[in-house]
Design a protein around this motif. Structure first.
Motif, short mmCIF file in Angstrom:
data_model
loop_
_atom_site.label_atom_id
_atom_site.label_comp_id
_atom_site.label_asym_id
_atom_site.label_seq_id
_atom_site.Cartn_x
_atom_site.Cartn_y
_atom_site.Cartn_z
N MET A 1 0.76 -1.10 0.14
CA MET A 1 -0.12 -0.11 0.00
C MET A 1 0.87 1.17 -0.11
O MET A 1 1.85 1.42 0.80
N LEU A 2 0.66 2.17 -0.91
CA LEU A 2 1.20 3.59 -0.95
C LEU A 2 0.46 4.48 -0.22
O LEU A 2 -0.85 4.55 -0.24
N GLU A 3 1.07 5.22 0.92
CA GLU A 3 0.47 6.31 1.63
C GLU A 3 1.24 7.49 1.57
O GLU A 3 2.38 7.64 1.90
N VAL A 4 0.70 8.58 1.24
CA VAL A 4 1.14 9.86 0.82
C VAL A 4 0.45 10.71 1.90
O VAL A 4 -0.94 10.89 1.85
N SER A 5 1.01 11.39 2.95
CA SER A 5 0.48 12.22 3.95
C SER A 5 1.32 13.27 4.14
O SER A 5 2.51 13.39 4.19
N ASP A 6 0.53 14.71 4.32
CA ASP A 6 0.92 15.97 4.25
C ASP A 6 1.97 16.36 3.80
O ASP A 6 2.93 16.91 4.12
N LEU A 7 1.87 16.09 2.44
CA LEU A 7 3.13 16.08 1.28
C LEU A 7 3.30 17.87 0.83
O LEU A 7 2.31 18.37 0.77
N HIS A 8 4.59 18.40 1.26
CA HIS A 8 4.60 19.78 0.83
C HIS A 8 5.91 19.71 -0.23
O HIS A 8 6.92 19.25 0.09
N VAL A 9 5.59 20.32 -1.33
CA VAL A 9 6.88 20.52 -2.37
C VAL A 9 6.90 22.04 -2.76
O VAL A 9 5.83 22.75 -3.13
N SER A 10 8.11 22.68 -2.87
CA SER A 10 8.25 24.16 -3.09
C SER A 10 9.05 24.17 -4.41
O SER A 10 10.08 23.53 -4.50
N TYR A 11 8.82 25.25 -5.16
CA TYR A 11 9.68 25.50 -6.05
C TYR A 11 10.32 26.98 -5.90
O TYR A 11 9.55 27.89 -6.01
N GLY A 12 11.23 27.10 -5.19
CA GLY A 12 11.70 28.33 -4.70
C GLY A 12 10.93 28.87 -3.44
O GLY A 12 10.60 28.15 -2.63
N ASN A 13 10.41 29.97 -3.69
CA ASN A 13 9.48 30.43 -2.63
C ASN A 13 7.94 30.16 -2.97
O ASN A 13 7.17 30.46 -2.34
N VAL A 14 7.77 29.61 -4.02
CA VAL A 14 6.36 29.13 -4.40
C VAL A 14 6.09 27.55 -3.97
O VAL A 14 6.89 26.70 -4.27
N GLU A 15 5.10 27.43 -3.21
CA GLU A 15 4.83 25.96 -2.71
C GLU A 15 3.59 25.54 -3.50
O GLU A 15 2.80 26.17 -3.70
N ALA A 16 4.15 24.39 -4.31
CA ALA A 16 3.34 24.03 -5.27
C ALA A 16 2.39 22.82 -4.81
O ALA A 16 1.30 22.61 -5.32
N VAL A 17 2.85 22.00 -3.74
CA VAL A 17 2.19 21.16 -3.08
C VAL A 17 1.78 21.53 -1.62
O VAL A 17 2.88 21.52 -1.03
N ARG A 18 0.93 21.69 -1.21
CA ARG A 18 0.53 22.05 0.15
C ARG A 18 -0.30 21.07 1.16
O ARG A 18 -1.37 21.06 1.01
N GLY A 19 0.39 20.04 1.58
CA GLY A 19 -0.29 19.02 2.58
C GLY A 19 -1.03 18.01 1.96
O GLY A 19 -1.96 17.41 2.57
N ILE A 20 -0.88 17.70 0.67
CA ILE A 20 -1.60 16.70 0.11
C ILE A 20 -1.30 15.21 0.41
O ILE A 20 -0.28 15.09 1.00
N GLY A 21 -2.36 14.73 0.59
CA GLY A 21 -2.38 13.20 1.11
C GLY A 21 -3.31 12.39 0.27
O GLY A 21 -4.22 12.60 -0.16
N MET A 22 -2.97 11.06 -0.05
CA MET A 22 -3.64 10.02 -1.01
C MET A 22 -2.99 8.88 -0.81
O MET A 22 -1.81 8.72 -0.26
N THR A 23 -4.01 7.89 -1.02
CA THR A 23 -3.29 6.37 -0.85
C THR A 23 -3.93 5.84 -2.06
O THR A 23 -4.69 5.89 -2.97
N THR A 24 -3.26 4.45 -2.47
CA THR A 24 -3.55 3.38 -3.28
C THR A 24 -3.13 2.00 -2.99
O THR A 24 -1.99 1.90 -2.03
N SER A 25 -3.79 1.02 -3.08
CA SER A 25 -3.61 -0.34 -2.81
C SER A 25 -3.42 -1.37 -3.68
O SER A 25 -4.23 -0.77 -4.92
#
Length: 241
Positions: A1-25
């Motif tokens: 099972m893949l679990e993604v929780s509270d993911l944050h990714v930024s490009y410089g000062n721009v936050e492109a992903v802000r707390g994403i969570g999702m799963t697949t099994s």
């Protein structure tokens, strides 16, 4: 099972992903929907190790794989099929498939190649042909097959229907369903919501780097007005990301 929780990714000062969570099994297709710039592709890249998250976790079968090098993530069981297919055009179909097995258990490669040929017979028929000579749909099957050669437990698919003729889209997404039914967990970004919903089990909708909806695909289909609210009318009529 893949679990993604509270993911944050930024490009410089721009936050492109802000707390994403999702799963697949295993055996499930999780469809990720969202408008252009919503953070869908960035999320897949972060899971695959191509972007470094500055917060959050990616866990596969209980093991934290957050921020590992891409080849280590592939070896752990996660394979990315990128947007635009990106096959090695000068190489033959067979060579492309062998490239997919570079970090896999070599003792199982022959068995996996046989499974790939069973799922995509055209790849067996065109094994000696240059990948660049294949049609768009055939190249997408090759991209699927190349990813399968790494013997994944989870596949990340980024816009598999992009650039394909409408008549081909349904057959390509049916192959996604077949891969899931073989026991692989699928996390699929797909702008063609109508076609994607036909093969999905669950839906995650993303806007401005955040999850705005998560639930069963049947529920999402029954609540088309909800999809329109954060994806726009085009999401229910065809591609346009």
């Amino acid at each position: 099972m893949l679990e993604v929780s509270d993911l944050h990714v930024s490009y410089g000062n721009v936050e492109a992903v802000r707390g994403i969570g999702m799963t697949t099994s295993p055996g499930k297709v999780t469809l990720v929907l969202g408008a252009n710039g919503a953070g869908k592709t960035t999320t897949l890249k972060a899971i695959a190790g191509l972007e470094k998250p500055h917060a959050g976790r990616v866990v596969l079968d209980g093991k934290d794989i957050t921020g590992l090098a891409p080849h280590k993530i592939v070896r752990s069981g996660v394979a990315l099929v990128p947007e635009g297919r990106r096959v090695f055009s000068p190489l033959s179909v067979g060579e492309n498939l062998r490239m997919g097995a570079y970090v896999a258990d070599r003792t199982k490669s022959a068995e996996m190649l046989e499974r790939v040929h069973e799922m995509f017979p055209i790849l067996s028929e065109r094994a000696g042909s240059a990948a660049g000579l294949l049609s768009g749909g055939e190249q997408q099957m090759l991209a699927f097959g190349r990813a399968l050669m790494s013997q994944p437990t989870v596949m990340l698919l980024d816009e598999p229907s992009m650039g394909l003729a409408p008549a081909i889209v349904d057959s390509i997404l049916a192959k996604v369903r077949d891969m899931a039914d073989s026991g692989i967990g699928i996390l699929m970004v797909e702008q063609n919501a109508e076609a994607g919903l036909d093969v999905a089990d669950d839906v995650v909708a993303v806007a401005r780097g955040e999850v705005v909806y998560s639930g069963p695909a049947a529920e999402a289909r029954d609540n088309a007005s909800v999809l329109r609210a954060f994806l726009g009318e085009a999401a229910l009529t065809g591609p346009g990301d």
